[in-house]
Design a protein around this motif. Structure first.
Motif, PDB file in Angstrom:
ATOM      1  N   THR A  70      59.163  73.636  34.074  1.00 51.96           N
ATOM      2  CA  THR A  70      60.815  72.696  33.030  1.00 51.96           C
ATOM      3  C   THR A  70      60.913  71.566  33.689  1.00 51.96           C
ATOM      4  O   THR A  70      61.536  71.909  34.978  1.00 51.96           O
ATOM      5  CB  THR A  70      61.008  73.923  32.338  1.00 51.96           C
ATOM      6  OG1 THR A  70      60.765  74.927  32.168  1.00 51.96           O
ATOM      7  CG2 THR A  70      62.734  72.984  31.371  1.00 51.96           C
ATOM      8  N   VAL A  71      60.876  70.549  33.199  1.00 56.48           N
ATOM      9  CA  VAL A  71      61.861  69.480  33.570  1.00 56.48           C
ATOM     10  C   VAL A  71      63.537  69.434  33.552  1.00 56.48           C
ATOM     11  O   VAL A  71      63.859  69.334  32.364  1.00 56.48           O
ATOM     12  CB  VAL A  71      60.815  67.594  32.885  1.00 56.48           C
ATOM     13  CG1 VAL A  71      62.181  66.898  33.644  1.00 56.48           C
ATOM     14  CG2 VAL A  71      59.622  67.516  33.489  1.00 56.48           C
ATOM     15  N   CYS A  76      63.324  65.055  38.766  1.00 52.77           N
ATOM     16  CA  CYS A  76      63.080  63.860  38.182  1.00 52.77           C
ATOM     17  C   CYS A  76      63.525  62.846  39.035  1.00 52.77           C
ATOM     18  O   CYS A  76      63.669  61.946  39.856  1.00 52.77           O
ATOM     19  CB  CYS A  76      63.200  63.637  36.980  1.00 52.77           C
ATOM     20  SG  CYS A  76      61.397  64.724  36.375  1.00 52.77           S
ATOM     21  N   GLY A  77      64.653  62.921  40.553  1.00 60.60           N
ATOM     22  CA  GLY A  77      65.262  62.121  41.357  1.00 60.60           C
ATOM     23  C   GLY A  77      66.522  62.154  41.144  1.00 60.60           C
ATOM     24  O   GLY A  77      67.181  62.949  41.415  1.00 60.60           O
ATOM     25  N   TYR A  81      69.995  61.834  34.410  1.00 62.18           N
ATOM     26  CA  TYR A  81      69.146  62.680  32.836  1.00 62.18           C
ATOM     27  C   TYR A  81      67.444  61.905  33.209  1.00 62.18           C
ATOM     28  O   TYR A  81      67.349  61.936  33.900  1.00 62.18           O
ATOM     29  CB  TYR A  81      69.755  61.725  31.911  1.00 62.18           C
ATOM     30  CG  TYR A  81      68.411  59.878  31.658  1.00 62.18           C
ATOM     31  CD1 TYR A  81      68.338  59.499  31.385  1.00 62.18           C
ATOM     32  CD2 TYR A  81      70.047  59.211  32.747  1.00 62.18           C
ATOM     33  CE1 TYR A  81      67.738  58.415  31.239  1.00 62.18           C
ATOM     34  CE2 TYR A  81      69.275  58.076  32.611  1.00 62.18           C
ATOM     35  CZ  TYR A  81      68.542  57.627  32.040  1.00 62.18           C
ATOM     36  OH  TYR A  81      67.750  56.391  32.042  1.00 62.18           O
ATOM     37  N   THR A  82      67.036  63.267  32.471  1.00 60.11           N
ATOM     38  CA  THR A  82      65.532  62.526  31.993  1.00 60.11           C
ATOM     39  C   THR A  82      65.736  62.391  30.732  1.00 60.11           C
ATOM     40  O   THR A  82      65.619  63.145  29.677  1.00 60.11           O
ATOM     41  CB  THR A  82      64.428  63.499  32.876  1.00 60.11           C
ATOM     42  OG1 THR A  82      63.493  62.580  33.004  1.00 60.11           O
ATOM     43  CG2 THR A  82      64.693  64.844  32.654  1.00 60.11           C
ATOM     44  N   VAL A  83      64.500  61.806  30.130  1.00 59.38           N
ATOM     45  CA  VAL A  83      64.030  61.636  28.798  1.00 59.38           C
ATOM     46  C   VAL A  83      62.826  63.409  28.191  1.00 59.38           C
ATOM     47  O   VAL A  83      63.202  63.269  27.501  1.00 59.38           O
ATOM     48  CB  VAL A  83      62.998  60.448  28.474  1.00 59.38           C
ATOM     49  CG1 VAL A  83      63.931  59.245  28.211  1.00 59.38           C
ATOM     50  CG2 VAL A  83      61.693  60.157  29.602  1.00 59.38           C
ATOM     51  N   TYR A  84      62.246  63.619  29.386  1.00 60.74           N
ATOM     52  CA  TYR A  84      61.711  64.598  29.867  1.00 60.74           C
ATOM     53  C   TYR A  84      62.717  65.917  29.509  1.00 60.74           C
ATOM     54  O   TYR A  84      61.386  67.082  29.331  1.00 60.74           O
ATOM     55  CB  TYR A  84      60.728  64.686  30.147  1.00 60.74           C
ATOM     56  CG  TYR A  84      59.614  63.881  30.099  1.00 60.74           C
ATOM     57  CD1 TYR A  84      58.485  63.047  28.983  1.00 60.74           C
ATOM     58  CD2 TYR A  84      59.934  62.256  30.691  1.00 60.74           C
ATOM     59  CE1 TYR A  84      58.804  62.017  28.943  1.00 60.74           C
ATOM     60  CE2 TYR A  84      59.493  61.450  30.903  1.00 60.74           C
ATOM     61  CZ  TYR A  84      58.036  61.178  29.508  1.00 60.74           C
ATOM     62  OH  TYR A  84      57.209  60.362  29.195  1.00 60.74           O
ATOM     63  N   ALA A  88      58.367  71.655  29.025  1.00 60.11           N
ATOM     64  CA  ALA A  88      57.800  71.993  30.640  1.00 60.11           C
ATOM     65  C   ALA A  88      56.487  71.090  29.777  1.00 60.11           C
ATOM     66  O   ALA A  88      55.895  70.846  29.601  1.00 60.11           O
ATOM     67  CB  ALA A  88      57.139  73.570  30.192  1.00 60.11           C
ATOM     68  N   PHE A  89      55.644  71.522  31.521  1.00 65.31           N
ATOM     69  CA  PHE A  89      54.870  70.939  31.080  1.00 65.31           C
ATOM     70  C   PHE A  89      53.331  71.529  32.247  1.00 65.31           C
ATOM     71  O   PHE A  89      53.947  72.095  33.774  1.00 65.31           O
ATOM     72  CB  PHE A  89      54.362  69.286  32.126  1.00 65.31           C
ATOM     73  CG  PHE A  89      55.193  67.989  30.974  1.00 65.31           C
ATOM     74  CD1 PHE A  89      54.473  67.258  30.166  1.00 65.31           C
ATOM     75  CD2 PHE A  89      56.526  67.744  31.445  1.00 65.31           C
ATOM     76  CE1 PHE A  89      55.455  66.932  28.760  1.00 65.31           C
ATOM     77  CE2 PHE A  89      56.934  67.272  30.702  1.00 65.31           C
ATOM     78  CZ  PHE A  89      55.892  66.660  29.342  1.00 65.31           C
TER      79      PHE A  89
END
Length: 123
Positions: A70-71, A76-77, A81-84, A88-89
């Motif tokens: 799950t993002v 993500c760095g 925040y992240t748009v994702y 879950a990917f």
């Protein structure tokens, strides 16, 4: 003080694998072309980058197509925040290899700081 890029670019490959390969049966070769070969060509770095063969840098990822995560912003760095966020990917890199050296293992950076080199573009 803003970090470059957008907060989620590190999830691009898992998004392509989850949404493209797993859900829509996009061939892995096409995903490799879209995420590696084509950007290397566009930035004038091909065939040193975006290609596996004699004379190339030996940059590649070994992916677990069944690993689902799950993002989160932390994943993500440097952004907060992240748009994702919360999505879950399925399909994450287990190892990332740069110039023949393992620099990431199961989400943890293992490469040493300062190992980057400048590459002159050919375009």
């Amino acid at each position: 003080s803003a970090a470059p890029g957008f907060p989620a670019s590190s999830a691009l490959l898992p998004i392509m694998l989850s949404e493209g390969y797993d859900k829509r049966k996009l061939p892995l070769e096409k995903i490799a072309h879209l995420t590696s070969t084509q950007p290397a060509i566009s930035f004038g770095l091909y065939p040193r980058k975006g290609f596996i063969g004699v004379g190339a840098d030996a940059d590649f990822a070994i992916v677990d197509l069944n690993w689902e995560r799950t993002v989160t912003p932390e994943l993500c760095g440097y952004g907060d925040y992240t748009v994702y966020d919360g999505m879950a990917f399925k399909g994450w890199p287990v190892y990332t290899v740069s110039r023949g050296e393992v620099i990431q293992e199961r989400g943890k950076v293992t490469g040493r700081s300062g190992r980057g080199i400048y590459l002159r573009r050919s375009i």
